[in-house]
Design a protein around this motif. Structure first.
Motif, PDB file in Angstrom:
ATOM      1  N   ALA A 182       0.824  -1.209   0.000  1.00 30.11           N
ATOM      2  CA  ALA A 182       0.000   0.000   0.000  1.00 30.11           C
ATOM      3  C   ALA A 182       0.857   1.257   0.000  1.00 30.11           C
ATOM      4  O   ALA A 182       0.517   2.260  -0.643  1.00 30.11           O
ATOM      5  N   LEU A 183       1.966   1.221   0.714  1.00 33.25           N
ATOM      6  CA  LEU A 183       2.875   2.379   0.742  1.00 33.25           C
ATOM      7  C   LEU A 183       3.507   2.607  -0.628  1.00 33.25           C
ATOM      8  O   LEU A 183       3.811   3.751  -1.000  1.00 33.25           O
TER       9      LEU A 183
ATOM     10  N   ALA B 269      -3.214   7.888  -0.392  1.00 35.14           N
ATOM     11  CA  ALA B 269      -2.810   8.399   0.921  1.00 35.14           C
ATOM     12  C   ALA B 269      -1.981   7.344   1.649  1.00 35.14           C
ATOM     13  O   ALA B 269      -2.224   6.145   1.523  1.00 35.14           O
ATOM     14  N   LYS B 270      -1.006   7.826   2.427  1.00 35.94           N
ATOM     15  CA  LYS B 270      -0.072   6.909   3.083  1.00 35.94           C
ATOM     16  C   LYS B 270      -0.314   6.767   4.584  1.00 35.94           C
ATOM     17  O   LYS B 270       0.335   5.952   5.239  1.00 35.94           O
ATOM     18  N   ALA B 271      -1.240   7.533   5.148  1.00 35.72           N
ATOM     19  CA  ALA B 271      -1.416   7.543   6.599  1.00 35.72           C
ATOM     20  C   ALA B 271      -1.800   6.167   7.133  1.00 35.72           C
ATOM     21  O   ALA B 271      -1.169   5.646   8.065  1.00 35.72           O
ATOM     22  N   PHE B 272      -2.826   5.560   6.557  1.00 36.15           N
ATOM     23  CA  PHE B 272      -3.290   4.264   7.051  1.00 36.15           C
ATOM     24  C   PHE B 272      -2.266   3.153   6.812  1.00 36.15           C
ATOM     25  O   PHE B 272      -2.048   2.311   7.696  1.00 36.15           O
ATOM     26  N   PRO B 273      -1.624   3.101   5.661  1.00 33.26           N
ATOM     27  CA  PRO B 273      -0.570   2.088   5.489  1.00 33.26           C
ATOM     28  C   PRO B 273       0.574   2.234   6.478  1.00 33.26           C
ATOM     29  O   PRO B 273       1.122   1.228   6.941  1.00 33.26           O
ATOM     30  N   VAL B 274       0.930   3.494   6.815  1.00 30.25           N
ATOM     31  CA  VAL B 274       1.991   3.704   7.804  1.00 30.25           C
ATOM     32  C   VAL B 274       1.546   3.189   9.168  1.00 30.25           C
ATOM     33  O   VAL B 274       2.297   2.515   9.882  1.00 30.25           O
TER      34      VAL B 274
END
Length: 234
Positions: A53-54, A60-65
């Motif tokens: 996902a990243l 958006a990267k917030a949830f994968p992080v």
């Protein structure tokens, strides 16, 4: 009429949501004793999916992080909880003592798993014991061997895997293990035997103790985490 999203705002991809869901589920399983063992596939999947996902462009990267961090934390927590669970289970299985023994030589004692155990004789002062591997020299003890003659009957409702060195001994409350290179089942030189319900097996176990001593009791444990029983040597 709905207002269009601001230009440049990125949405969380489906795979990002999947990564977050897997990581949350993995963390929940990781912190629950008894379920931490099954958390590993979820943790591994969350870690891999979060990286994918990243790497996905334009999302958006917030949830994968968050998913990646949570999967790493779960990977640390899960083994700690798993080890603590095993230790607690082992601690709950009481170790047999001489004072707890109510059965004597020749009497039958039943284990929690449905095995009927009988010790028919105990003979100490032996200078050697036959080697379970044919053609090899007899086994010489460091002190003296005590020979334990036993019978185990499976009175339960499922198969039992037995090892002759499930037997041992007590002098006071000090435990002595059976010698694995000489202890054996009658007519069988294998290291273990599968005993189906309704069947029985005889054998001998040899315990190496200091010269001049004798065993106060015989112990039997039906597995690594099984509870022990003790039989008075009288």
């Amino acid at each position: 009429m709905s207002t269009p999203p601001p230009s440049g705002k990125k949405k969380t991809s489906v795979i990002g949501w999947v990564a977050l869901g897997l990581s949350v589920l993995g963390f929940i399983f990781a912190v629950i004793p008894g379920l931490s063992f099954v958390a590993w596939p979820l943790i591994a999947a969350a870690f891999i999916v979060s990286i994918v996902a990243l790497a996905k462009k334009g999302s958006a990267k917030a949830f994968p992080v968050i998913a990646l961090v949570l999967s790493v934390i779960s990977g640390i927590v899960a083994p700690i909880v798993s080890i603590a669970t095993v230790v607690n289970v082992a601690a709950d299985n009481t170790t047999a003592t001489v004072d707890e023994a109510t059965t004597k030589i020749g009497e039958v004692v039943k284990t929690d798993s449905g095995l009927n155990v009988t010790v028919s004789a105990v003979t100490c002062g032996l200078a050697t014991a036959p080697n379970t591997f044919e053609g090899l020299d007899p086994v010489v003890p460091q002190g003296q061997f005590c020979q334990i003659d036993f019978t185990v009957e499976n009175a339960g409702d499922k198969e039992a895997i037995l090892f002759p060195n499930y037997f041992g001994g007590l002098i006071g409350d000090v435990q002595y293990a059976a010698d694995s290179s000489s202890s054996k089942f009658t007519g069988d030189n294998s290291m273990s035997i599968t005993l189906n319900p309704g069947l029985s097996v005889t054998g001998v176990a040899f315990v190496d103790i200091a010269a001049g001593q004798t065993l106060d009791a015989i112990t039997f444990s039906d597995g690594i985490l099984g509870s022990e029983i003790s039989i008075l040597n009288k």
